[in-house]
Design an enzyme around this catalytic site. Structure first.
Site, mmCIF file in Angstrom:
data_model
loop_
_atom_site.group_PDB
_atom_site.id
_atom_site.type_symbol
_atom_site.label_atom_id
_atom_site.label_comp_id
_atom_site.label_asym_id
_atom_site.label_seq_id
_atom_site.Cartn_x
_atom_site.Cartn_y
_atom_site.Cartn_z
ATOM 1 N N GLU A 1 -5.658 -8.766 4.689
ATOM 2 C CA GLU A 1 -6.118 -7.964 5.809
ATOM 3 C C GLU A 1 -7.083 -6.920 5.253
ATOM 4 O O GLU A 1 -6.670 -6.011 4.527
ATOM 5 C CB GLU A 1 -4.933 -7.266 6.480
ATOM 6 C CG GLU A 1 -5.349 -6.394 7.642
ATOM 7 C CD GLU A 1 -4.320 -5.343 8.024
ATOM 8 O OE1 GLU A 1 -4.202 -5.047 9.217
ATOM 9 O OE2 GLU A 1 -3.642 -4.800 7.133
ATOM 10 N N ASN B 1 0.836 -1.190 0.000
ATOM 11 C CA ASN B 1 0.000 0.000 0.000
ATOM 12 C C ASN B 1 0.880 1.253 0.000
ATOM 13 O O ASN B 1 0.551 2.279 -0.566
ATOM 14 C CB ASN B 1 -0.903 0.021 1.236
ATOM 15 C CG ASN B 1 -1.606 1.354 1.398
ATOM 16 O OD1 ASN B 1 -2.449 1.725 0.602
ATOM 17 N ND2 ASN B 1 -1.221 2.109 2.427
ATOM 18 N N HIS B 2 2.047 1.085 0.647
ATOM 19 C CA HIS B 2 2.951 2.214 0.808
ATOM 20 C C HIS B 2 4.392 1.716 0.792
ATOM 21 O O HIS B 2 4.642 0.518 0.885
ATOM 22 C CB HIS B 2 2.674 2.921 2.137
ATOM 23 C CG HIS B 2 2.536 1.951 3.284
ATOM 24 N ND1 HIS B 2 1.299 1.493 3.723
ATOM 25 C CD2 HIS B 2 3.452 1.318 4.048
ATOM 26 C CE1 HIS B 2 1.469 0.633 4.710
ATOM 27 N NE2 HIS B 2 2.763 0.496 4.933
ATOM 28 N N ASP C 1 -0.887 -6.983 15.926
ATOM 29 C CA ASP C 1 -1.390 -5.642 16.232
ATOM 30 C C ASP C 1 -2.224 -5.670 17.515
ATOM 31 O O ASP C 1 -2.338 -6.694 18.166
ATOM 32 C CB ASP C 1 -2.229 -5.125 15.067
ATOM 33 C CG ASP C 1 -1.388 -4.850 13.821
ATOM 34 O OD1 ASP C 1 -0.229 -4.397 13.965
ATOM 35 O OD2 ASP C 1 -1.876 -5.088 12.707
ATOM 36 N N ASP D 1 1.773 6.547 0.538
ATOM 37 C CA ASP D 1 0.981 5.571 -0.233
ATOM 38 C C ASP D 1 1.412 5.547 -1.697
ATOM 39 O O ASP D 1 1.631 6.594 -2.315
ATOM 40 C CB ASP D 1 -0.510 5.950 -0.182
ATOM 41 C CG ASP D 1 -1.195 5.359 1.033
ATOM 42 O OD1 ASP D 1 -0.568 5.341 2.107
ATOM 43 O OD2 ASP D 1 -2.357 4.935 0.899
ATOM 44 N N GLN E 1 5.245 6.646 5.724
ATOM 45 C CA GLN E 1 4.764 5.560 4.860
ATOM 46 C C GLN E 1 3.908 6.123 3.721
ATOM 47 O O GLN E 1 2.676 5.978 3.714
ATOM 48 C CB GLN E 1 3.945 4.553 5.678
ATOM 49 C CG GLN E 1 4.788 3.749 6.654
ATOM 50 C CD GLN E 1 3.957 2.952 7.658
ATOM 51 O OE1 GLN E 1 2.939 3.429 8.129
ATOM 52 N NE2 GLN E 1 4.416 1.757 7.997
ATOM 53 N N ASP F 1 -1.150 -6.838 3.132
ATOM 54 C CA ASP F 1 -1.394 -5.792 4.113
ATOM 55 C C ASP F 1 -2.368 -4.753 3.551
ATOM 56 O O ASP F 1 -2.273 -4.370 2.388
ATOM 57 C CB ASP F 1 -0.028 -5.131 4.409
ATOM 58 C CG ASP F 1 -0.049 -4.230 5.614
ATOM 59 O OD1 ASP F 1 -0.335 -4.726 6.709
ATOM 60 O OD2 ASP F 1 0.236 -3.019 5.454
HETATM 61 C C1 GLC Z 1 -1.285 -3.325 8.860
HETATM 62 C C2 GLC Z 1 -0.335 -4.096 9.748
HETATM 63 C C3 GLC Z 1 0.265 -3.167 10.755
HETATM 64 C C4 GLC Z 1 0.976 -2.049 10.042
HETATM 65 C C5 GLC Z 1 0.049 -1.354 9.050
HETATM 66 C C6 GLC Z 1 0.814 -0.445 8.132
HETATM 67 O O1 GLC Z 1 -2.384 -2.872 9.557
HETATM 68 O O2 GLC Z 1 -0.982 -5.182 10.322
HETATM 69 O O3 GLC Z 1 1.131 -3.834 11.615
HETATM 70 O O4 GLC Z 1 1.455 -1.097 10.950
HETATM 71 O O5 GLC Z 1 -0.620 -2.280 8.233
HETATM 72 O O6 GLC Z 1 1.558 -1.182 7.196
#
Ligand code: GLC
Ligand code: CA
Length: 546
Positions: free
Chosen positions: A242, A102-103, A312, A170, A168, A200
């Site tokens: 996720e 994602n990033h 988490d 995107d 981070q 993720d």
């Molecule tokens: C997801 C991961 C988490 C992380 C986040 C950013 O939620 O489970 O640990 O900080 O993504 O990548």
């Protein structure tokens, strides 16, 4: 196990850097993990999910990568990683890795190039706005640790988007070059031999962010594309995503409406996680029963991944305020045990007050509910948390192997302290202590997992609650598949119970107890099934339904 192996697996997740150090630098590594594969084999798991293994400045525990085509040199070399895949395969263990696309890290060369010039070929790989976006303070994932989702970058002279921390940025999935690059990354790791990916933050990958527009359009077709791509490269590769979204949105992640699962194979069941924890807190199975009945129907081939703990916080945001309060009161009474106003940063052992029978009950329930169970390292020996560590790091302490220095994790100063002294210290809780003790929690997990693997209908069959008047606190569910039928009784309360399931008896063939918290009277005609407080019984109703 061949077709749809992921429906008959037990997944174990770990962070290489906290599992086992092999070269005395205080950091767990691939060689260390290789040396522990026999331990995992004996435990009975058959799939490993590794948290991010890429080079990283480590500001979000690896969820901030600087190179998707390499491994963090602190963990070893790509050669060591290939060796790990080989050694795991020899033991029938598949390896999936975290795919965090994602990033990137803000130190990733793509971002560095992008901020250096508007003409950089990588400029459009990230999401920019020239003016301050109206939704700058919306959509933060880590309240308290993250102030905004758009941050002004002085060198870039523009605002960049970051769903998570400001370090981070995107990636821009509206850019075809980014989409093509991500496919290359997947193909690279598949070529090396990984069996799939834990993806993720999937909802944020497919949202096509535009400045000032907080409800971005979602591009589900990209998931279809990715699925096709990996399946052509390796037929049995899986995507485990996720996606912590509202229940009614979940089916779309699996596939097109009405069709078979042509997108993600497996999704974490976050709803179930919250409900399970609530049910344990209230000693009442109602929240779980309710969710089992209302879970959206998955397309054929779609599968849930169940969990009690992950890396988490336990996310309680999908509970009502009142439900959340009940959980906090029971399992996170101190402010310091909570996180982001929505979660708990503790391991299950201490949450359940170190009560062995309750811990067994909780894991027995998770592992027998529909789906593929995911187990977090250290839970099998009942490890605790270290609340002096910041945020989510409380439950990311090194594995406790033995009585040796640093719990046998490393001879050197470990990257994070091993929990020591007191009830949860490695002097009390470690693998060596439990390995040869048939009454240990570890031995219990071994037996439980072996029994589960003899009961494939849990993973690949249907799951239904048995709808009959039951004593308070008791949940009865069954799993039916081509290999047969299993019945499960769980007592979330402390009162002994007698359960009358006489109506089920006619449909059984040589029924018998296969696993339980204690010796019970044989099932007989099912009208007088005993169940102790926090007790559980796994009963095989029949083998083969043909
Ligand atoms: C997801 C991961 C988490 C992380 C986040 C950013 O939620 O489970 O640990 O900080 O993504 O990548
Ligand atoms: Ca090391």
């Amino acid at each position: 196990m061949g077709e749809r192996w992921y429906t008959e697996s037990v997944i174990y997740c770990l962070d290489v850097e906290t599992f086992q150090d092999s070269n005395g630098d205080g950091i767990g590594d691939f060689q260390g993990l290789i040396s522990r594969l026999d331990y995992l084999t004996r435990l009975g798991i058959n799939c490993l999910w590794l948290h991010p293994i890429h080079p990283t400045p480590g500001r979000d525990d690896g969820y901030d990568a600087t190179d998707f085509y390499n491994v963090d040199p602190r963990l070893g070399t790509l050669g060591d990683f290939a060796e790990l895949l080989h050694e795991a395969a020899n033991r029938g263990i598949k390896v999936i890795i975290d795919l965090v696309v994602n990033h990137t890290s803000d130190e990733h060369p793509w971002f560095q190039s992008a901020v250096a010039s508007k003409d950089s070929p990588y400029r459009d790989w990230f999401v920019w706005a020239d003016k301050e976006p109206a939704d700058r303070f919306q959509g933060m994932v880590f309240p308290g640790e993250q102030a905004e989702t758009w941050t002004y970058h002085r060198r870039a002279r523009a605002w960049y988007y970051h769903r998570f921390y400001d370090f981070q940025p995107d990636l821009n999935f509206a850019n075809p070059l980014v989409r093509a690059e991500i496919k290359k990354i997947l193909a690279f790791w598949i070529q090396l031999g990984v069996a799939g990916f834990r993806m993720d933050a999937v909802p944020f990958i497919i949202e096509l962010t535009e400045p000032g527009r907080s409800e971005a359009p979602m591009d589900f077709d990209y998931l279809t594309e990715l699925r096709q791509h990996i399946q052509w490269r390796r037929g049995d590769a899986v995507l485990l995503a996720e996606a912590n979204v509202e229940p009614e949105k979940l089916p779309e992640y699996f596939g097109d409406a009405g069709g078979s699962a042509n997108r993600i194979h497996m999704l974490f069941d976050f709803m179930l996680n919250g409900r399970l924890v609530l049910a344990l807190a209230r000693q009442n199975p109602e929240p779980v029963i309710d969710w089992l009945k209302t879970t959206p129907k998955l397309p054929p081939g779609g599968q849930w991944a169940t969990f009690l703990r992950n890396h988490d916080e336990i996310d309680l945001s999908r509970l009502t305020a009142e439900q959340r309060e009940d959980v906090f009161e029971q399992f996170g009474p101190d402010e310091d045990m909570r996180l982001y106003d929505r979660g708990i940063r503790r391991r299950l052992g201490p949450m359940l007050g170190g009560d062995r029978s309750r811990l067994e009950l909780a894991y027995s329930l998770q592992f027998t509910l529909r789906g593929t169970p995911v187990l977090r390292y250290g839970e099998e020996i009942g490890m605790g948390e270290d609340l002096t560590q910041a945020g989510r790091y409380a439950i990311r302490t090194p594995m406790q192997w033995s009585y040796a220095t640093n719990g046998g994790f490393s001879d050197a100063e470990p990257i994070r302290p091993v929990i020591s002294k007191g009830e949860w210290g490695f002097e009390q809780i470690n693998v060596t202590a439990q390995r040869h003790d048939p009454a240990s929690l570890l031995a219990w997990f071994e037996r439980m997992i072996r029994t589960l693997r003899e009961s494939p209908e849990v993973g690949n069959g249907t799951c239904a609650c048995v709808d009959q008047p039951l004593p308070p606190g008791v949940l009865v569910h069954r799993a039916d598949g081509p290999t047969g039928s299993m019945l499960f009784l769980h007592n979330l309360g402390t009162q002994d119970a007698t359960v009358d399931l006489g109506a089920l008896a006619k449909d059984t063939h040589l029924p018998n107890d296969v696993f339980a918290d204690q010796e019970y009277e044989p099932v007989g005609d099912f009208t007088q099934l005993q169940l102790g407080g926090y007790g559980y019984r796994w009963i095989r109703l029949r083998r083969s339904n043909s």
